[in-house]
Enzyme design. Structure first.
Site, PDB file in Angstrom:
ATOM      1  CD  GLU A  34     -28.252   8.618 -23.989  1.00  0.00           C
ATOM      2  OE1 GLU A  34     -29.107   8.115 -25.594  1.00  0.00           O
ATOM      3  OE2 GLU A  34     -28.635   8.485 -23.164  1.00  0.00           O
ATOM      4  CB  SER A  36     -28.894   4.171 -24.564  1.00  0.00           C
ATOM      5  OG  SER A  36     -29.753   5.572 -25.225  1.00  0.00           O
ATOM      6  CD  GLU A  61     -29.014   3.605 -27.819  1.00  0.00           C
ATOM      7  OE1 GLU A  61     -30.189   3.110 -28.765  1.00  0.00           O
ATOM      8  OE2 GLU A  61     -28.356   2.610 -27.500  1.00  0.00           O
ATOM      9  CD  GLU A  71     -40.494  -1.801 -25.036  1.00  0.00           C
ATOM     10  OE1 GLU A  71     -40.883  -2.024 -25.731  1.00  0.00           O
ATOM     11  OE2 GLU A  71     -39.425  -1.171 -25.003  1.00  0.00           O
ATOM     12  CB  CYS A  82     -34.554  -9.212 -31.515  1.00  0.00           C
ATOM     13  SG  CYS A  82     -34.249  -7.698 -31.054  1.00  0.00           S
ATOM     14  CB  CYS A  94     -33.420  -1.118 -28.299  1.00  0.00           C
ATOM     15  SG  CYS A  94     -31.988  -2.174 -28.697  1.00  0.00           S
ATOM     16  CD  GLU A 105     -42.376   3.941 -17.611  1.00  0.00           C
ATOM     17  OE1 GLU A 105     -43.066   4.166 -17.140  1.00  0.00           O
ATOM     18  OE2 GLU A 105     -41.330   3.181 -17.292  1.00  0.00           O
ATOM     19  CE  LYS A 163     -39.407  -4.498 -28.413  1.00  0.00           C
ATOM     20  NZ  LYS A 163     -38.903  -3.703 -28.124  1.00  0.00           N
TER      21      LYS A 163
END
Lengths: 624, 157, 403
Positions: free
Chosen positions: A310, A354, A307, A396, A551, A334, A401, A393
């Site tokens: 990027e 990102s 990141e 996720e 988190c 994230c 993908e 998650k």
């Protein structure tokens, strides 16, 4: 006058009498009597607060420190002399000298009746409920000596259990209609998926047109689970499948553990919040039967490399190539709750995110490619489990993908609570385990990866690396503690000036890198509105975490939650980090290793893009 | 729903929001207007109202489900509400109830097959001195007897 | 067929002669303090059933400091057996609206809102027409009757079929576009009401009395009724009687006298105050209406010997289960339990011990519920089971031929 700032109707808000800043003025303190005790309290204190300050216990159910008060369960009622009806102590502000009785026969009977009424409609047995021994209704029943179903007991479930979502399961048969989840979803997180539907006895907490949770705009943040007093809301538990994999000799089961669960899992074993059990957990996991234990902080370091690069690429395009199409600020990606939030509510801004995956998913991809090769194991036999503080998650890892390794990158997302349950099932008492380190080839990670767990952590980690990459020097903060990133303020803003840059980064000379940190989707929404209004034109990097506190306050963390508990967990994370030898992502030798051996084009190279970067889906708000 | 139906409904709701305002306090008036014209507030309408007033769709749904006169599900072209509270009950509502059920072939809380009439009960209408009473599409009819009640329903289109 | 007939009525206060606008003129000429003084000495109490002193309510709002204030007329009469407001809205709108203007003048409000229950939508057009006429006569709008600075207008908002919205804070919630769920009190609407501004919520009848009091004076008003319950009350009488309808009678009249007036024969019981009131058995027909003994919002339902009191009770409990807002535990689940108890008695499948538990639950509901609905729904349960023990238990509840 009552200012309406929140979205929750006034019927479920308390009357906040402003406490005077100087209580020594006349009328600043009120003398009241609670039972036999004569005390003096600041004007505007609620009866509940006054009782708590004087060690008088009053039971509550719909009250929660994070949320506005509702006054709907009626269990905190007390007798106030001179008033015919009982008053709820959570909503009643003290403005006159009153006499309060917290345990008269009328009060005790009222409380007992209310518990009996709730139990008469509560379908489900305690022994098969995941909140057994951690349920507020159960605790009340014990406290008030319930020994009988005074008003009968429901024998058939009224509602079908909603198992549609990968993350959150809703069992309205256990709901006590405290409306905490409604207040969390509408007021705290401002997502707005749950509300009371119908009237009277038919009232239940439901979604739009009572659709399954997976079909509405739930972002899976799980904050509702953390605040539910009973087992009506829980996370989707895959531990049976994980046991099966562990018990299968053909499967190579590896687990990656995130910093926030390690800082909180002690709470599940009766330890006060604020102590990390990272190294003890490694031992426990191996004893349960996991073949390898890895540190998610490794892939957090990887995320910083990807990141960060990027960001520098975008900055170069904007400042050198003067490319107007470059999207700045760059938003972190994230937090899967945040990702689903922006996909639903601000799909037109997806390009600002990102493209880097979250650490969990990066690790999954790396495990089934790089690690499989290094360890000479067929990736088809590898089962990757992720111990996360997060309920989103679970959604996720099931995204279509997220299989760039050719297999499902992460097979199961496991929450802190579920992990504690598995450890207890194996008869292990976590706090007394010997300490062991993580397995190679990923080993122990840097402190920068560790602080991802707290809000502002990603930003701090990124700055430590980016600043050094650009200037060749360490960030100008004592002990690498970038304080502007730390703390629980909703939206934090700060900047750092890049001076005396290395030749490769001359284009950043003198640039003041501005960044924003927000936590909780209510604040995320505010930031997006700022973006929409064009107020973020000079901001370069924004970190957003869907859960309040970051988190460490995630939907999979131990219940209960409160601001105090989250602050203690944050302290645990920062303390653990300072004791580590390596505190910058780019100095992690295992990171250097993987870039040398595997991701040879470097960060954001072709292989990195294939395995470690992703794309997003425009979902919009319309529910079909 | 066909595209042009959706568009005309969107336009209608936009006009209502212009008329009553986009504040939360206008919500009930807008929902009542949609209910009056379409006899129910469809899920598309609910989401449009939510979008134009900056409320969550589930909040709109929650308000609709609270009030007896607002419906989320498709109703007949004519909504008939029969009072079932004590004074009308004593004045002979049961006979009216059976007559209506027999004539239309449906029970209460149901709609006729041709979508012409929806039947439901309601609480005290405030016509207790001239019961039994019922409401048909906002008009109140009192001092009913089975024959008159049935005739009224048969005249509905 | 539709109940729009206007009857020539006679009564001592409300139904006494009045010309539209008279009350406003008087109010503007005597000024705010005098209005409050007259109201205070008249001892006028709210006519919706709760009986809160009107002058106190107005005084608290008048004293509140805010840049907006509201007058709300509570026309959501949903109590079973009450239809007096229907008559007032239909036949005496001048009293109601003049009352609102006077209230607006007294407390300093600029806006009046009438919360008209959805079931009275058929009256909406005529009421709006009347308001137009008032505006033409400068009884509404800017500088009313020439009083510089006194701008006041009235709008009518409809309800949508919820009895609980008759409770003042639930009403305000409904006006604000939320579910009609009562609020936590304190704060009270007099200083934190509609949109957070001071709001006076008054029943239709209360507002109708105010113009009369101002014109003829508090002393005249106190000539009727009793010492603690001054003035008259509109009684909506229905059920088993020869002449159901709305009667204006002085407080202090006894149940017996009322029954005679409405030509009720063979009366077994009188439900005073609707489903949330008390059921008065024959032995207590000497009791007098008033805040001293039998306060009421005016709903009188008369049952003769042929009625089954158990079925009556069931009807009432079904009403409460249907109309409860569902917010607080005692009312939401408690009412269901009480209804289940009644059904058990009907089937003959009950124990006296359990019924005593339910009566206990009723007592808890009366003090622990969040609003008046939950606090008064056990009233009929407790009073009917107490006063009609013989009929219900010793003749198996089938004490009547039909309900």
């Amino acid at each position: 006058m009552h200012k309406k700032e929140s979205r929750i109707p006034i019927s479920q808000q308390p009357f906040k009498v402003e406490k005077p800043s100087d209580t020594s003025t006349i009328g600043g303190m009120i003398s009241i009597q609670i039972n036999e005790k004569k005390v003096s309290v600041p004007l505007g204190t609620t009866i509940l607060e006054a009782c708590r300050d004087n060690q008088i216990h009053i039971p509550t159910l719909c009250n929660h420190d994070d949320l506005c008060v509702a006054g709907v369960c009626r269990i905190c009622v007390v007798e106030v002399e001179g008033m015919r009806t009982l008053q709820t102590s959570c909503t009643y502000p003290i403005t006159t000298p009153i006499k309060i009785h917290t345990s008269t026969p009328m009060v005790r009977k009222a409380r007992r009746h209310i518990i009996d009424l709730l139990l008469s409609e509560h379908y489900g047995e305690c022994y098969s409920c995941f909140r057994n021994e951690n349920c507020e209704l159960q605790t009340l029943a014990k406290e008030y000596g319930v020994d009988d179903y005074t008003f009968g007991h429901i024998t058939q479930p009224r509602y079908k259990i909603d198992r549609s979502s990968a993350s959150v399961i809703r069992d309205m048969n256990k709901c006590v209609l405290c409306k905490r989840c409604v207040r969390t979803c509408i007021d705290l997180q401002e997502v707005g998926v749950l509300e009371a539907i119908n009237r009277g006895h038919e009232t239940h907490v439901g979604t739009f047109l009572d659709k399954p949770l997976a079909e509405v705009i739930c972002i899976n943040c799980g904050q509702c689970i953390n605040r539910c007093p009973t087992g009506a809301l829980r996370a989707n538990d895959p531990s049976d499948d994980i046991w099966e994999a562990i018990d299968d000799p053909k499967k190579h089961v590896v687990i990656q553990t995130a910093p926030s669960p390690r800082a909180a899992i002690g709470e599940e074993f009766g330890i006060e919040p604020g102590k990390s059990f990272t190294l003890e957990l490694n031992t426990a996991l191996r004893r349960i039967g996991f073949d390898r234990v890895f540190d998610t902080n490794f892939s957090a370091d990887l995320t910083i490399m990807e990141e960060g690069t990027e960001l520098l690429t975008r900055l170069k395009k904007a400042l050198v190539d003067k490319d107007k199409s470059v999207k700045l600020p760059q938003f972190t990606s994230c937090s899967p709750g945040w990702i689903k939030f922006i996909e639903h509510f601000y799909p037109e801004y997806l390009d600002y995110l990102s493209t880097a995956k979250s650490p969990q998913q990066m690790f999954g991809a790396v495990l089934k490619t790089f690690y499989a090769k290094e360890a000479k194991i067929d990736p088809a036999d590898i089962v990757t489990v992720a111990l996360m503080p997060c309920s989103a998650k679970k959604f996720e890892c099931n995204r279509p993908e997220m299989s760039s390794s050719g297999f499902k990158d992460v097979d199961y997302g496991l929450t802190t609570r579920e992990m504690a349950k598995m450890i207890k099932e194996a008869g292990i008492y976590l706090p007394e385990m010997p300490k062991t380190h993580f397995d190679e080839p990923f080993g122990d990670a840097s402190g920068a990866g560790l602080i991802f767990g707290a809000t502002g952590g990603v930003m701090e980690a990124a700055l430590r690396t980016v600043y050094e990459l650009v200037t060749g020097r360490e960030v100008p903060f004592d002990h690498l503690r970038i304080d502007p990133c730390r703390g629980f303020e909703g939206i934090k803003q700060a900047s750092v000036k890049l001076e005396k840059c290395l030749p490769d980064y001359k284009f950043l000379e003198g640039v003041e890198v501005k960044f924003l940190v927000a936590h909780g989707t209510a604040n995320a929404g505010k930031v997006m509105e700022m973006l929409r209004r064009g107020e973020l034109n000079d901001v370069h990097f924004v970190e957003i975490m869907a859960c309040p506190g970051g988190c460490l306050g995630g939907g999979g963390q131990p219940i209960p939650t409160s601001e105090e508990i989250r602050k203690k967990r944050a302290r645990a994370i920062y303390e653990e980090e300072e004791s580590l030898p390596i505190r910058k992502s780019h100095e992690n030798p295992h990171i250097k290793y993987i870039y040398e051996k595997f991701l040879t084009e470097g960060p954001c190279g072709k292989l990195s893009h294939k395995l470690l970067h992703t794309h997003y889906t425009k979902r919009g708000k319309f529910i079909s | 729903m066909l595209v042009f139906e959706k568009n005309s409904l969107s336009q209608e709701i936009e006009n209502l929001v212009l008329q009553y305002g986009a504040n939360r306090s206008a919500l009930l008036q807008i929902l009542q207007a949609i209910q009056r014209k379409h006899k129910y507030i469809s899920d598309f309408a609910q989401q449009e109202v939510a979008r134009l007033m900056n409320i969550h769709p589930v909040e709109v749904n929650s308000v609709i489900s609270f009030y007896s006169f607002l419906h989320s599900k498709l109703q007949g072209r004519n909504i008939v509400k029969l009072c079932k509270t004590i004074s009308c009950d004593m004045a002979g509502k049961n006979n009216i109830e059976s007559a209506i059920k027999r004539e239309l072939g449906i029970s209460f809380n149901e709609t006729t097959n041709d979508n012409r009439i929806s039947l439901e009960y309601t609480s005290c209408l405030g016509q207790c001195d001239c019961g039994p009473a019922m409401i048909i599409n906002e008009k109140v009819y009192t001092k009913l007897d089975p024959e008159t009640a049935v005739n009224l329903l048969n005249e509905l289109k | 067929m539709q109940n729009k007939t206007k009857t020539k009525r006679s009564g001592q206060i409300i139904f006494s002669p009045y010309s539209p606008g008279e009350g406003i003129k008087k109010a503007l000429s005597i000024g705010r303090e005098n209005i409050l003084f007259e109201l205070k000495s008249s001892v006028l109490k709210g006519r919706g059933g709760a009986g809160f002193p009107t002058s106190t309510k107005w005084m608290l709002s008048a004293a509140a400091v805010a840049d907006k204030k509201f007058i709300v007329c509570n026309a959501d009469e949903g109590e079973p057996g009450t239809f007096k407001d229907r008559v007032l809205l239909n036949e005496y709108p001048e009293l109601i609206f003049d009352g609102m203007v006077i209230a607006g003048f007294t407390i300093g409000a600029q806006t009046g809102i009438v919360y008209l229950r959805g079931e009275y939508e058929y009256m909406l057009e005529e009421l709006e027409d009347y308001l137009i006429k008032m505006r033409e006569k400068n009884l509404l709008g800017k500088s009313i009757l020439g009083k510089e600075g006194f701008d006041f207008d009235i709008s009518i908002r409809l309800g949508s079929g919820a009895y609980v919205c008759g409770e003042e804070t639930a009403l305000i919630e409904s006006l604000e576009g939320y579910r009609g769920e009562p609020r936590n009190r304190p704060p009270y609407p007099v200083d934190t009401g509609y949109m957070g501004y001071p709001t006076v919520v008054n029943n239709v009848e209360t507002l109708s009395v105010v113009p009369h009091i101002l014109i003829k004076g508090a002393e005249w008003f106190k000539k009727f009724g009793t010492e603690k319950s001054a003035g008259t009350k509109l009684f909506s009488v229905s059920g088993d009687c020869g002449k159901p309808g709305v009667y204006e009678l002085p407080w202090g009249i006894s149940v017996e006298q009322l029954l005679e007036l409405v030509e009720a024969k063979n009366t077994k019981a009188v439900q005073v105050g609707g489903a949330s009131g008390t059921c008065v058995p024959k032995s207590q027909f000497h009791r007098k209406f008033g805040y001293e003994d039998l306060p009421t919002g005016g709903s009188i339902i008369i049952f003769n010997e042929s009625r089954s009191m158990l079925k009556v009770l069931k009807n009432f409990m079904e009403f409460f289960v249907e109309e409860s807002c569902g917010q607080c535990t005692p009312c939401r689940i408690g009412n269901t339990k009480l209804l289940e108890g009644v059904e058990k008695i009907e089937k003959g499948d009950f124990s006296y011990a359990y019924l005593n538990t339910l009566k206990d639950l009723g007592k808890t509901m009366q003090v622990a519920s969040k609003c008046g609905l939950g606090q008064s729904s056990p009233n009929s349960f407790i009073s009917i089971l107490e006063n009609f023990k013989d009929e219900i238990f010793h003749t198996n509840g089938r004490g009547g031929k039909n309900a």
